[in-house]
Design an enzyme around this catalytic site. Structure first.
Site, PDB file in Angstrom:
ATOM      1  N   GLU A  56     -13.830   5.448  -4.120  1.00  0.00           N
ATOM      2  CA  GLU A  56     -15.089   4.751  -4.387  1.00  0.00           C
ATOM      3  C   GLU A  56     -16.174   5.153  -3.399  1.00  0.00           C
ATOM      4  OE1 GLU A  56     -13.034   0.583  -5.872  1.00  0.00           O
ATOM      5  OE2 GLU A  56     -13.207   0.966  -3.732  1.00  0.00           O
ATOM      6  N   ASP A 230      -8.800  -5.945  -6.139  1.00  0.00           N
ATOM      7  CA  ASP A 230     -10.132  -5.398  -5.866  1.00  0.00           C
ATOM      8  C   ASP A 230     -10.485  -4.202  -6.729  1.00  0.00           C
ATOM      9  OD1 ASP A 230      -8.359  -3.643  -4.746  1.00  0.00           O
ATOM     10  OD2 ASP A 230      -9.284  -3.580  -2.768  1.00  0.00           O
TER      11      ASP A 230
HETATM   12  N1  LIG Z   1     -11.278  -7.214  -0.565  1.00  0.00           N
HETATM   13  C1  LIG Z   1     -11.515  -6.276   0.314  1.00  0.00           C
HETATM   14  O1  LIG Z   1     -12.611  -6.182   0.867  1.00  0.00           O
HETATM   15  C2  LIG Z   1     -10.408  -5.343   0.686  1.00  0.00           C
HETATM   16  C3  LIG Z   1     -10.549  -4.501   1.802  1.00  0.00           C
HETATM   17  C4  LIG Z   1      -9.462  -3.697   2.182  1.00  0.00           C
HETATM   18  C5  LIG Z   1      -8.291  -3.718   1.428  1.00  0.00           C
HETATM   19  N2  LIG Z   1      -8.215  -4.519   0.317  1.00  0.00           N
HETATM   20  C6  LIG Z   1      -6.995  -4.573  -0.482  1.00  0.00           C
HETATM   21  O2  LIG Z   1      -6.071  -5.374   0.244  1.00  0.00           O
HETATM   22  C7  LIG Z   1      -4.738  -5.010  -0.131  1.00  0.00           C
HETATM   23  C8  LIG Z   1      -3.883  -4.821   1.100  1.00  0.00           C
HETATM   24  O3  LIG Z   1      -4.314  -3.673   1.785  1.00  0.00           O
HETATM   25  P1  LIG Z   1      -3.425  -3.042   2.937  1.00  0.00           P
HETATM   26  O4  LIG Z   1      -4.227  -1.942   3.522  1.00  0.00           O
HETATM   27  O5  LIG Z   1      -2.882  -4.129   3.811  1.00  0.00           O
HETATM   28  O6  LIG Z   1      -2.218  -2.466   2.049  1.00  0.00           O
HETATM   29  P2  LIG Z   1      -0.707  -2.175   2.522  1.00  0.00           P
HETATM   30  O7  LIG Z   1      -0.149  -1.315   1.458  1.00  0.00           O
HETATM   31  O8  LIG Z   1      -0.681  -1.705   3.922  1.00  0.00           O
HETATM   32  O9  LIG Z   1      -0.010  -3.627   2.482  1.00  0.00           O
HETATM   33  C9  LIG Z   1       0.187  -4.328   1.290  1.00  0.00           C
HETATM   34  C10 LIG Z   1       1.453  -5.156   1.431  1.00  0.00           C
HETATM   35  O10 LIG Z   1       1.608  -5.953   0.252  1.00  0.00           O
HETATM   36  C11 LIG Z   1       3.001  -6.081   0.020  1.00  0.00           C
HETATM   37  N3  LIG Z   1       3.240  -6.535  -1.349  1.00  0.00           N
HETATM   38  C12 LIG Z   1       3.093  -5.832  -2.503  1.00  0.00           C
HETATM   39  N4  LIG Z   1       3.424  -6.617  -3.548  1.00  0.00           N
HETATM   40  C13 LIG Z   1       3.743  -7.831  -3.048  1.00  0.00           C
HETATM   41  C14 LIG Z   1       4.144  -9.063  -3.628  1.00  0.00           C
HETATM   42  N5  LIG Z   1       4.297  -9.201  -4.944  1.00  0.00           N
HETATM   43  N6  LIG Z   1       4.386 -10.125  -2.816  1.00  0.00           N
HETATM   44  C15 LIG Z   1       4.252 -10.011  -1.462  1.00  0.00           C
HETATM   45  N7  LIG Z   1       3.890  -8.859  -0.859  1.00  0.00           N
HETATM   46  C16 LIG Z   1       3.624  -7.773  -1.626  1.00  0.00           C
HETATM   47  C17 LIG Z   1       3.548  -4.689   0.331  1.00  0.00           C
HETATM   48  O11 LIG Z   1       4.926  -4.692   0.576  1.00  0.00           O
HETATM   49  C18 LIG Z   1       2.728  -4.328   1.573  1.00  0.00           C
HETATM   50  O12 LIG Z   1       3.393  -4.654   2.767  1.00  0.00           O
HETATM   51  C19 LIG Z   1      -4.870  -3.743  -0.970  1.00  0.00           C
HETATM   52  O13 LIG Z   1      -4.700  -4.095  -2.326  1.00  0.00           O
HETATM   53  C20 LIG Z   1      -6.275  -3.260  -0.699  1.00  0.00           C
HETATM   54  O14 LIG Z   1      -6.806  -2.534  -1.784  1.00  0.00           O
HETATM   55  C21 LIG Z   1      -9.239  -5.324  -0.062  1.00  0.00           C
END
Ligand SMILES: NC(=O)c1ccc[n+]([C@@H]2O[C@H](COP(=O)([O-])OP(=O)(O)OC[C@H]3O[C@@H](n4cnc5c(N)ncnc54)[C@H](O)[C@@H]3O)[C@@H](O)[C@H]2O)c1
Length: 361
Positions: A56, A230
């Site tokens: 993005e 997101d």
């Molecule tokens: N809203 C925002 O501004 C924003 C900003 C950054 C990241 N994000 C989003 O936040 C999320 C997390 O990012 P990250 O960098 O920590 O990712 P990451 O991959 O490091 O961590 C995600 C975690 O979620 C766990 N997980 C997956 N499915 C699950 C479930 N059903 N139940 C419990 N745990 C589960 C995984 O095992 C993993 O440890 C991503 O989806 C990312 O796109 C959003």
């Protein structure tokens, strides 16, 4: 020359200030910018999707400064030892169009997402909130924990992740941080983590319409900080949670959230409130400690604009190496761009000019 903030410089700036103070300072910058919402040129981010992720571009401007962020989201990456989210960005001067700063934004996205989450919760959650469930214990999770401990006074964290190693890593990092008065509990399921919590943060990564929270888990008065849903086809909440009659949903920028947020599951007429209206008092979100409030976070360009400006100021004010990049030529005669290039060509490759005879041979 363009200022450059790389990984080492961000590590240095955040370490010197301390992550909690850095996040709180950044939240104040973001709040100031959301208060002058109308000064910003806004658009939903430009997303290119593949089967496994999204890349993005997120631009915005307040008429004086311009910024954009490049960011990806690839939930499958961690299985290959790579980050789910990486980012970098540029801050530029609108008057000349010249870039001022090129910066890493991978650490900074985690810091600003946590700052934004805690800022929203300050305006939306019950004042008495002390216990938070943190579901999804990956890259974002420590940042969320630090921000809510510092800015909301969270003193009990209830952790759950489908990957036990992620929770062990989070527990280890939180223990090393030694956040004052914080009790950390490891839970066996999302439902167990959520039970009795004042705030529920979901930061999971899965490229599908996941159901991390079901309607039965939600208790009166809870504030939901839904971070992980997101992009299109990637959500965390059951749609009936959003439809609760006592629930109030806040988004960052409605046109983007309609496509990317939890509310993508609902009709376009479903009522939401933009965060700026909460800040400026135009909308009242919580009328009692029994209302359910939902911050449907997706991440908006303004938050990265605030982050780049904040980083640039800290970089200029604080001691340490001030790296610069020569990505814009500095010319005596700006109309002689070719002269600057050709001079170098002549110096390095004098034999590269073919003779006319050679050219027709
Ligand atoms: N809203 C925002 O501004 C924003 C900003 C950054 C990241 N994000 C989003 O936040 C999320 C997390 O990012 P990250 O960098 O920590 O990712 P990451 O991959 O490091 O961590 C995600 C975690 O979620 C766990 N997980 C997956 N499915 C699950 C479930 N059903 N139940 C419990 N745990 C589960 C995984 O095992 C993993 O440890 C991503 O989806 C990312 O796109 C959003």
């Amino acid at each position: 020359m363009v200022d450059y903030i790389g990984i080492e410089r961000v590590q240095e700036l955040v370490t010197r200030m301390g992550p909690a103070q850095f996040i709180e300072g950044l939240a104040a910058e973001i709040e100031r910018d959301y208060r002058r919402w109308n000064e910003f040129e806004k658009s939903p981010r430009h997303a290119i999707h593949s089967d496994v992720g999204v890349i993005e571009l997120m631009p915005t401007s307040d008429g004086r400064l311009y910024s954009f962020k490049y960011v990806n989201g690839h939930p499958k990456n961690t299985a290959a030892g790579l980050l789910t989210v990486t980012a970098f960005g540029v801050l530029a001067d609108v008057d000349t169009g010249y870039p001022l700063l090129l910066s890493e934004l991978t650490f900074t996205t985690a810091l600003r997402t946590a700052a934004m989450s805690a800022l929203a919760a300050r305006w939306m959650a019950k004042r008495s909130s002390r216990a938070m469930a943190l579901i999804g214990n990956g890259a974002q999770s420590e940042f969320q924990a630090i921000a809510f401990h510092r800015m909301l006074g969270i003193r009990e964290l209830r952790l759950f992740d489908t990957d036990p190693a992620a929770t062990t890593k989070l527990e280890r990092n939180l223990a090393a941080l030694g956040l004052a008065g914080l009790r950390v509990m490891r839970c066996g399921s999302a439902a167990e983590a959520v039970r009795g919590a004042d705030i529920v943060t979901t930061a999971t990564a899965d490229k599908r319409n996941a159901v991390i929270l079901t309607p039965q888990m939600i208790e009166p008065g809870m504030h939901l900080n839904a971070v992980g849903g997101d992009c299109p086809g990637k959500t965390e909440l059951h749609a009936d949670i959003l439809r609760r009659p006592d629930a109030r949903v806040v988004v960052e920028y409605e046109p983007q959230s309609r496509v990317e947020g939890e509310i993508q599951q609902l009709d376009a007429t479903f009522g939401v409130t933009e965060f700026t209206h909460v800040l400026t008092g135009k909308a009242r979100i919580r009328s009692s400690d029994l209302d359910v409030t939902i911050f449907d976070s997706v991440g908006f360009a303004l938050e990265d604009f605030s982050s780049l400006r904040y980083l640039h100021r800290l970089h200029q004010e604080q001691r340490g190496p001030k790296h610069q990049l020569d990505i814009v030529p500095d010319l005596d005669d700006p109309k002689n761009l070719f002269g600057a290039l050709a001079g170098n060509i002549a110096a390095v490759l004098p034999s590269s000019r073919p003779s006319l005879a050679g050219a027709h041979a």
